[in-house]
Design a protein around this motif. Structure first.
Motif, PDB file in Angstrom:
ATOM      1  N   VAL A  51       0.409  -1.245   0.124  1.00  0.00           N
ATOM      2  CA  VAL A  51       0.254   0.349  -0.456  1.00  0.00           C
ATOM      3  C   VAL A  51       0.980   1.229   0.556  1.00  0.00           C
ATOM      4  N   THR A  52       0.545   2.203  -1.400  1.00  0.00           N
ATOM      5  CA  THR A  52       1.097   3.241  -0.571  1.00  0.00           C
ATOM      6  C   THR A  52       0.978   3.951   0.108  1.00  0.00           C
ATOM      7  N   ILE A  53       1.964   5.799   0.519  1.00  0.00           N
ATOM      8  CA  ILE A  53       1.161   6.950   1.638  1.00  0.00           C
ATOM      9  C   ILE A  53      -0.123   6.857   1.401  1.00  0.00           C
ATOM     10  N   PRO A  54      -0.398   7.536  -0.541  1.00  0.00           N
ATOM     11  CA  PRO A  54      -1.803   7.716  -0.684  1.00  0.00           C
ATOM     12  C   PRO A  54      -2.834   7.476  -0.148  1.00  0.00           C
ATOM     13  N   GLN A  55      -2.711   6.396  -0.890  1.00  0.00           N
ATOM     14  CA  GLN A  55      -3.942   4.685  -0.529  1.00  0.00           C
ATOM     15  C   GLN A  55      -3.692   4.329   1.328  1.00  0.00           C
ATOM     16  N   LEU A  56      -2.849   4.942   1.670  1.00  0.00           N
ATOM     17  CA  LEU A  56      -3.076   4.453   2.976  1.00  0.00           C
ATOM     18  C   LEU A  56      -3.357   6.020   4.101  1.00  0.00           C
ATOM     19  N   ILE A  57      -3.253   6.958   3.440  1.00  0.00           N
ATOM     20  CA  ILE A  57      -3.973   8.027   3.850  1.00  0.00           C
ATOM     21  C   ILE A  57      -5.564   8.095   3.462  1.00  0.00           C
ATOM     22  N   ILE A 113     -12.562   5.865   7.193  1.00  0.00           N
ATOM     23  CA  ILE A 113     -12.492   5.152   8.462  1.00  0.00           C
ATOM     24  C   ILE A 113     -13.118   6.216   9.473  1.00  0.00           C
ATOM     25  N   VAL A 114     -12.872   7.624   8.892  1.00  0.00           N
ATOM     26  CA  VAL A 114     -13.230   8.858   9.875  1.00  0.00           C
ATOM     27  C   VAL A 114     -14.931   8.954   9.251  1.00  0.00           C
ATOM     28  N   ALA A 115     -15.107   8.807   7.796  1.00  0.00           N
ATOM     29  CA  ALA A 115     -16.269   9.205   7.275  1.00  0.00           C
ATOM     30  C   ALA A 115     -17.132   7.805   7.911  1.00  0.00           C
ATOM     31  N   THR A 116     -16.498   7.651   7.948  1.00  0.00           N
ATOM     32  CA  THR A 116     -17.717   5.530   8.134  1.00  0.00           C
ATOM     33  C   THR A 116     -17.915   6.269  10.064  1.00  0.00           C
ATOM     34  N   ARG A 176      -2.397 -15.978  10.340  1.00  0.00           N
ATOM     35  CA  ARG A 176      -2.291 -17.603  10.603  1.00  0.00           C
ATOM     36  C   ARG A 176      -1.514 -18.163   8.958  1.00  0.00           C
ATOM     37  N   TYR A 177      -1.684 -17.388   8.260  1.00  0.00           N
ATOM     38  CA  TYR A 177      -1.479 -17.711   6.663  1.00  0.00           C
ATOM     39  C   TYR A 177       0.128 -17.157   6.589  1.00  0.00           C
ATOM     40  N   GLN A 178       0.060 -16.159   7.244  1.00  0.00           N
ATOM     41  CA  GLN A 178       0.844 -15.174   6.727  1.00  0.00           C
ATOM     42  C   GLN A 178       1.300 -14.836   5.845  1.00  0.00           C
ATOM     43  N   VAL A 179       0.509 -13.356   5.749  1.00  0.00           N
ATOM     44  CA  VAL A 179      -0.094 -13.345   4.331  1.00  0.00           C
ATOM     45  C   VAL A 179      -0.580 -11.973   4.193  1.00  0.00           C
ATOM     46  N   ARG A 180      -0.291 -10.726   3.449  1.00  0.00           N
ATOM     47  CA  ARG A 180       0.030  -9.729   4.066  1.00  0.00           C
ATOM     48  C   ARG A 180      -1.822  -9.011   3.577  1.00  0.00           C
ATOM     49  N   ILE A 181      -2.194  -8.466   4.345  1.00  0.00           N
ATOM     50  CA  ILE A 181      -3.471  -7.014   3.252  1.00  0.00           C
ATOM     51  C   ILE A 181      -3.093  -6.713   3.081  1.00  0.00           C
ATOM     52  N   SER A 182      -4.010  -5.420   2.533  1.00  0.00           N
ATOM     53  CA  SER A 182      -4.037  -4.082   3.120  1.00  0.00           C
ATOM     54  C   SER A 182      -5.271  -3.362   4.358  1.00  0.00           C
ATOM     55  N   PRO A 183      -4.602  -1.868   4.468  1.00  0.00           N
ATOM     56  CA  PRO A 183      -5.729  -2.007   5.671  1.00  0.00           C
ATOM     57  C   PRO A 183      -7.187  -1.370   4.939  1.00  0.00           C
ATOM     58  N   PRO A 184      -8.105  -1.705   5.627  1.00  0.00           N
ATOM     59  CA  PRO A 184      -9.287  -1.479   4.615  1.00  0.00           C
ATOM     60  C   PRO A 184      -9.816  -1.118   4.193  1.00  0.00           C
ATOM     61  N   PHE A 185     -10.223  -0.423   3.638  1.00  0.00           N
ATOM     62  CA  PHE A 185     -10.713   0.679   2.558  1.00  0.00           C
ATOM     63  C   PHE A 185     -12.870   0.661   2.992  1.00  0.00           C
ATOM     64  N   LEU A 186     -13.240   1.147   3.652  1.00  0.00           N
ATOM     65  CA  LEU A 186     -14.209   0.877   3.791  1.00  0.00           C
ATOM     66  C   LEU A 186     -15.418   1.904   3.063  1.00  0.00           C
ATOM     67  N   ILE A 187     -16.587   1.804   3.090  1.00  0.00           N
ATOM     68  CA  ILE A 187     -17.415   3.072   2.273  1.00  0.00           C
ATOM     69  C   ILE A 187     -18.287   2.907   3.507  1.00  0.00           C
ATOM     70  N   GLY A 246     -16.650  -2.522   3.822  1.00  0.00           N
ATOM     71  CA  GLY A 246     -15.738  -2.310   2.716  1.00  0.00           C
ATOM     72  C   GLY A 246     -14.944  -3.443   1.610  1.00  0.00           C
ATOM     73  N   PHE A 247     -13.317  -3.002   0.970  1.00  0.00           N
ATOM     74  CA  PHE A 247     -12.677  -4.329   0.882  1.00  0.00           C
ATOM     75  C   PHE A 247     -10.819  -3.779   1.562  1.00  0.00           C
ATOM     76  N   PHE A 248     -10.218  -4.920   0.789  1.00  0.00           N
ATOM     77  CA  PHE A 248      -9.091  -5.110   0.976  1.00  0.00           C
ATOM     78  C   PHE A 248      -8.523  -5.645   0.037  1.00  0.00           C
ATOM     79  N   ARG A 249      -7.113  -5.727  -0.711  1.00  0.00           N
ATOM     80  CA  ARG A 249      -6.259  -6.059  -1.090  1.00  0.00           C
ATOM     81  C   ARG A 249      -4.879  -6.983  -0.697  1.00  0.00           C
TER      82      ARG A 249
END
Length: 502
Positions: free
Chosen positions: A217-223, A229-232, A282-293, A303-306
């Motif tokens: 995830v990039t900095i703009p995506q994290l922001i 999250i705040v909007a939700t 548990r599976y040692q898989v990295r996922i992005s922060p959530p993008f809530l709607i 929300g969704f993640f990648r």
């Protein structure tokens, strides 16, 4: 009308699946029967529902248990028949995944093989430093990992910075994959990654590409994630205020009144995301922060993640996708039941009886627990009923079988990429028709079309399917999703005793 349309689509899919399964004899018919068994509870319940006949909770559970038992029995029969025929790879549980190419039309040409491979395997992004073609010495080293006891390669096709190897699988998919991947790592020092997929002819194929992980995830995506999250949080407060009969942002001093419901909705969202992350860790898989709607209507559409890691197999995809709605949905279901049990005359909220016709699941539970109260024009309910109801809707929306939504990932993990692609198209069509009576359906259709329509990238081992227990769980959550989102018809609501028409 929507329910009848779903039934027609399901019957058409089963008919087409039978047509495609017949050329494969007993094995193909058994695989088709598995798909029939998986869809039988849906077809029976909603078929009777369309005819105005309602099955009670015991009847629904009996359908599910019977379907699961038959599915497991057919799975054992398929494995037995496949073993007798010398077939290593188990036939897919869904007849939609059966290959349809005629044996006389099969070809080994790269021109025909590559389009299929590119459709079923999205190549990973490559850096500028990677060569445009694979080095001859690397290609020779890769060829050395195969053998007659694992994967007997019969054809090599240059592909991007790697190669595609067509041939015959000599053992079970997962042990064979583990052995080939270990050999590849030993020979090329972990510089390449091995994928095992189903090729154009329905036979296993091995693809070797330079090892490049998905971009983090990039900095703009994290922001953006933090802003959403705040909007939700803001929209859950506004939703709570609207449920209480006022606009929160015009009455900020009344925050204590809206806080409990807002916290309840946020708790469902948080537990949903925690479920994903617990299994990912548990599976040692990295996922992005959530993008809530965020949304004013119900607080949030979820929300969704990648994924930021390449998944090892389809079971991992299922478990991570399933864990979120299972955890969030369970919490929302408990809230709903507790709220219904605590409801009494004089409770905080009063809902018109027609509201309970908006969901098969909620309306049925309300009739069972509240009894004759749902025959009145206004029903007094505890606030937890609203929180639980909204939580179930949020999780059900994310379980729609489309693209990279949780439901789409579950369908892809169990039934394969072809079926997942078709359910995505079917979901978009149904949402388009539903938008004629509910504008929110159009919102979701557009969201899926532009953001979430693509399937998840392939796992390293695409051949090994999740076990029968996971398939049964997938069937259950998809059934509950439909029961949550589909409304009761007025006539059936009257037969259930919801409203004054009883």
């Amino acid at each position: 009308m929507i329910t009848a349309l779903i039934l027609l689509v399901a019957v058409a899919i089963l008919g087409w699946g039978f047509y495609r399964a017949r050329p494969f004899g007993k094995l193909g018919i058994l695989a088709w029967l598995q798909s029939v068994v998986l869809m039988a509870p849906w077809l029976t319940f909603f078929g009777l529902f369309t005819a105005g006949i309602y099955l009670n909770l015991a009847g629904v559970l009996l359908l599910l248990v019977g379907s699961i038992a038959l599915y497991i029995l057919l799975g054992r029969q398929i494995r037995a028949v496949a073993g007798e025929a010398g077939v290593v790879k188990r036939v897919s549980m869904s007849s939609e995944d059966l290959p349809i190419e005629d044996a006389n039309l099969k070809t080994n040409s790269a021109d025909e093989a590559l389009p299929s491979i590119e459709t079923s395997l999205k190549s990973e992004p490559s850096g500028d430093a990677l060569p445009s073609t694979i080095a001859p010495e690397d290609l020779q080293a890769i060829k050395g990992i195969f053998g007659i006891e694992t994967f007997f390669a019969t054809d090599t096709i240059p592909y991007q910075e790697g190669a595609i190897f067509k041939g015959n699988l000599r053992g079970e998919a997962q042990p064979t994959y583990d052995r080939l991947a270990a050999n590849l790592k030993e020979r090329l020092n972990d510089r390449f990654r091995l994928f095992m997929v189903e090729g154009l002819e329905g036979k296993p194929a091995v693809i070797v590409l330079p090892k490049v992980d998905p971009k983090p995830v990039t900095i703009p995506q994290l922001i953006l994630s933090l802003v959403l999250i705040v909007a939700t949080i803001a929209t859950t407060l506004e939703t709570s205020g609207l449920l209480r009969g006022f606009d929160f942002f015009d009455n900020l001093t009344r925050w204590r009144e809206v806080l409990p419901i807002s916290v309840g909705i946020l708790a469902v969202l948080a537990v949903h995301e925690i479920g994903h992350r617990v299994l990912a860790n548990r599976y040692q898989v990295r996922i992005s922060p959530p993008f809530l709607i965020p949304t004013w209507q119900i607080g949030s559409f979820g929300g969704f993640f990648r994924f930021e890691s390449v998944l090892p197999n389809r079971t991992t995809l299922f478990d991570i996708a399933f864990a979120g709605p299972a955890a969030g949905g369970l919490l929302a279901f408990v809230m709903l039941i507790v709220g219904l049990l605590l409801s009494h005359p004089g409770s905080l909220f009063q809902l018109p009886t027609q509201f309970f016709e908006g969901s098969i699941l909620v309306g049925t539970l309300a009739r069972i627990i509240l009894g004759d109260s749902v025959q009145q024009s206004l029903v007094d309910i505890h606030p937890l009923v609203m929180v639980g109801w909204l939580g179930l809707v949020i999780n059900a929306i994310n379980l729609m079988p489309a693209g990279q939504l949780d439901g789409g990932r579950i369908v892809q993990a169990i039934y394969g990429r072809k079926t997942a692609g078709r359910t995505t198209i079917a979901t978009l069509l149904i949402l388009g028709l539903a938008s004629l009576v509910n504008p929110l359906a159009l919102y979701w259709a557009v969201l899926i079309l532009f953001l979430q329509r693509d399937l998840e990238r392939p796992a390293l081992n695409e051949l090994t399917e999740p076990d029968d227990a996971r398939a049964a769980l997938g069937l259950l959550v998809l059934f509950l999703m439909a029961a949550t989102l589909l409304p009761l018809t007025p006539g059936l609501a009257g037969r259930l005793g919801i409203g004054s028409s009883f």
